[in-house]
Design a protein around this motif. Structure first.
Motif, PDB file in Angstrom:
ATOM      1  N   UNK A   1     -13.733  58.071  30.681  1.00 41.10           N
ATOM      2  CA  UNK A   1     -14.043  58.944  31.827  1.00 41.10           C
ATOM      3  C   UNK A   1     -12.832  59.060  32.751  1.00 41.10           C
ATOM      4  N   UNK A   2     -12.202  57.927  33.037  1.00 47.75           N
ATOM      5  CA  UNK A   2     -11.025  57.940  33.914  1.00 47.75           C
ATOM      6  C   UNK A   2      -9.878  58.747  33.308  1.00 47.75           C
ATOM      7  N   UNK A   3      -9.737  58.658  31.996  1.00 49.81           N
ATOM      8  CA  UNK A   3      -8.679  59.403  31.321  1.00 49.81           C
ATOM      9  C   UNK A   3      -8.981  60.902  31.282  1.00 49.81           C
ATOM     10  N   UNK A   4     -10.226  61.248  30.963  1.00 51.58           N
ATOM     11  CA  UNK A   4     -10.598  62.641  30.777  1.00 51.58           C
ATOM     12  C   UNK A   4     -10.957  63.372  32.072  1.00 51.58           C
ATOM     13  N   UNK A   5     -11.598  62.666  32.984  1.00 54.96           N
ATOM     14  CA  UNK A   5     -12.092  63.281  34.218  1.00 54.96           C
ATOM     15  C   UNK A   5     -11.702  62.428  35.432  1.00 54.96           C
ATOM     16  N   UNK A   6     -10.410  62.258  35.680  1.00 55.35           N
ATOM     17  CA  UNK A   6      -9.975  61.310  36.717  1.00 55.35           C
ATOM     18  C   UNK A   6     -10.528  61.599  38.112  1.00 55.35           C
ATOM     19  N   UNK A   7     -10.798  62.842  38.416  1.00 53.29           N
ATOM     20  CA  UNK A   7     -11.283  63.192  39.749  1.00 53.29           C
ATOM     21  C   UNK A   7     -12.793  63.105  39.898  1.00 53.29           C
ATOM     22  N   UNK A   8     -13.492  62.912  38.806  1.00 56.29           N
ATOM     23  CA  UNK A   8     -14.955  62.892  38.865  1.00 56.29           C
ATOM     24  C   UNK A   8     -15.568  61.891  37.885  1.00 56.29           C
ATOM     25  N   UNK A   9     -14.822  60.863  37.553  1.00 56.88           N
ATOM     26  CA  UNK A   9     -15.280  59.876  36.568  1.00 56.88           C
ATOM     27  C   UNK A   9     -16.497  59.103  37.065  1.00 56.88           C
ATOM     28  N   UNK A  10     -17.419  58.869  36.150  1.00 50.59           N
ATOM     29  CA  UNK A  10     -18.576  58.040  36.452  1.00 50.59           C
ATOM     30  C   UNK A  10     -18.150  56.572  36.388  1.00 50.59           C
ATOM     31  N   UNK A  11     -18.795  55.750  37.195  1.00 58.75           N
ATOM     32  CA  UNK A  11     -18.488  54.322  37.219  1.00 58.75           C
ATOM     33  C   UNK A  11     -19.239  53.602  36.100  1.00 58.75           C
ATOM     34  N   UNK A  12     -18.844  52.364  35.836  1.00 60.96           N
ATOM     35  CA  UNK A  12     -19.557  51.572  34.828  1.00 60.96           C
ATOM     36  C   UNK A  12     -21.020  51.399  35.219  1.00 60.96           C
ATOM     37  N   UNK A  13     -21.283  51.299  36.517  1.00 61.73           N
ATOM     38  CA  UNK A  13     -22.663  51.111  36.975  1.00 61.73           C
ATOM     39  C   UNK A  13     -23.495  52.370  36.723  1.00 61.73           C
ATOM     40  N   UNK A  14     -22.930  53.532  37.023  1.00 65.72           N
ATOM     41  CA  UNK A  14     -23.633  54.789  36.757  1.00 65.72           C
ATOM     42  C   UNK A  14     -23.881  54.964  35.262  1.00 65.72           C
ATOM     43  N   UNK A  15     -22.879  54.673  34.468  1.00 61.17           N
ATOM     44  CA  UNK A  15     -23.020  54.813  33.021  1.00 61.17           C
ATOM     45  C   UNK A  15     -24.065  53.852  32.462  1.00 61.17           C
ATOM     46  N   UNK A  16     -24.075  52.632  32.948  1.00 54.57           N
ATOM     47  CA  UNK A  16     -25.067  51.655  32.488  1.00 54.57           C
ATOM     48  C   UNK A  16     -26.482  52.141  32.821  1.00 54.57           C
ATOM     49  N   UNK A  17     -26.670  52.671  34.009  1.00 59.78           N
ATOM     50  CA  UNK A  17     -27.988  53.204  34.389  1.00 59.78           C
ATOM     51  C   UNK A  17     -28.388  54.365  33.482  1.00 59.78           C
ATOM     52  N   UNK A  18     -27.437  55.225  33.185  1.00 63.70           N
ATOM     53  CA  UNK A  18     -27.718  56.369  32.320  1.00 63.70           C
ATOM     54  C   UNK A  18     -28.126  55.905  30.919  1.00 63.70           C
ATOM     55  N   UNK A  19     -27.367  55.007  30.345  1.00 63.23           N
ATOM     56  CA  UNK A  19     -27.631  54.549  28.977  1.00 63.23           C
ATOM     57  C   UNK A  19     -28.971  53.836  28.870  1.00 63.23           C
ATOM     58  N   UNK A  20     -29.360  53.132  29.919  1.00 60.50           N
ATOM     59  CA  UNK A  20     -30.624  52.390  29.900  1.00 60.50           C
ATOM     60  C   UNK A  20     -31.832  53.240  30.300  1.00 60.50           C
ATOM     61  N   UNK A  21     -31.607  54.403  30.877  1.00 57.43           N
ATOM     62  CA  UNK A  21     -32.702  55.248  31.373  1.00 57.43           C
ATOM     63  C   UNK A  21     -33.536  55.771  30.200  1.00 57.43           C
ATOM     64  N   UNK A  22     -34.867  55.701  30.318  1.00 57.30           N
ATOM     65  CA  UNK A  22     -35.717  56.124  29.188  1.00 57.30           C
ATOM     66  C   UNK A  22     -35.646  57.621  28.858  1.00 57.30           C
ATOM     67  N   UNK A  23     -35.215  58.451  29.799  1.00 64.94           N
ATOM     68  CA  UNK A  23     -35.139  59.891  29.552  1.00 64.94           C
ATOM     69  C   UNK A  23     -33.727  60.377  29.263  1.00 64.94           C
TER      70      UNK A  23
END
Length: 153
Positions: A22-44
């Motif tokens: 994310x930091x490499x591809x979207x440096x100005x709008x990268x998601x954090x590890x915490x946001x990504x973890x929430x997304x991956x664990x979300x049932x939907x």
């Protein structure tokens, strides 16, 4: 799907690699590890990673889609190597996950100034259906998002 790519469902073990991508591809709008973890664990949500066959942990790309009834929303898609069909494979996986979740159409937002991504989605059958003014705020600039849609039926 290209033979030199393996797709598998993302897990929490993939969060750090995706965050670096994310930091490499979207440096100005990268998601954090915490946001990504929430997304991956979300049932939907459904997240996928692309790797070289037999090389678990060597990330080539990733994507995520949100399931919301008859409409799915493509949250992110990123490819670390060009011209290998990685983006196309990831998009196809997300569309299939959306169909399996009951979606009849899929939406996404793309930066108005991202001509390459817009062309990629148009080639995949997406059409621009709207605009979200000032959706992206990058370095003090306001950039519109174009809303694109594709029917999945």
């Amino acid at each position: 799907m290209p033979e030199q790519i393996t797709l598998r469902r993302a897990t929490l073990e993939d969060v750090e690699a995706i965050a670096f991508a994310e930091l490499e591809l979207f440096p100005d709008e990268a998601w954090t590890v915490f946001q990504l973890a929430e997304e991956i664990e979300h049932p939907d949500r459904r997240y996928v990673v692309a790797e070289e066959p037999g090389r678990v942990g060597e990330l080539l790309g990733y994507a995520g889609v949100m399931l919301a009834g008859d409409t799915a929303d493509l949250h992110t898609i990123g490819s670390l190597q060009e011209h290998r069909g990685i983006g196309q494979a990831l998009l196809g996986w997300c569309e299939q996950a959306a169909r399996a979740g009951g979606a009849e159409r899929i939406l996404l937002e793309v930066r108005e100034d991202n001509d390459r991504a817009r062309a990629f989605y148009r080639r995949a059958g997406y059409q621009e259906i709207g605009r979200r003014r000032g959706y992206y705020r990058i370095r003090g600039r306001s950039i519109d998002a174009l809303v694109m849609q594709r029917e999945l039926s």
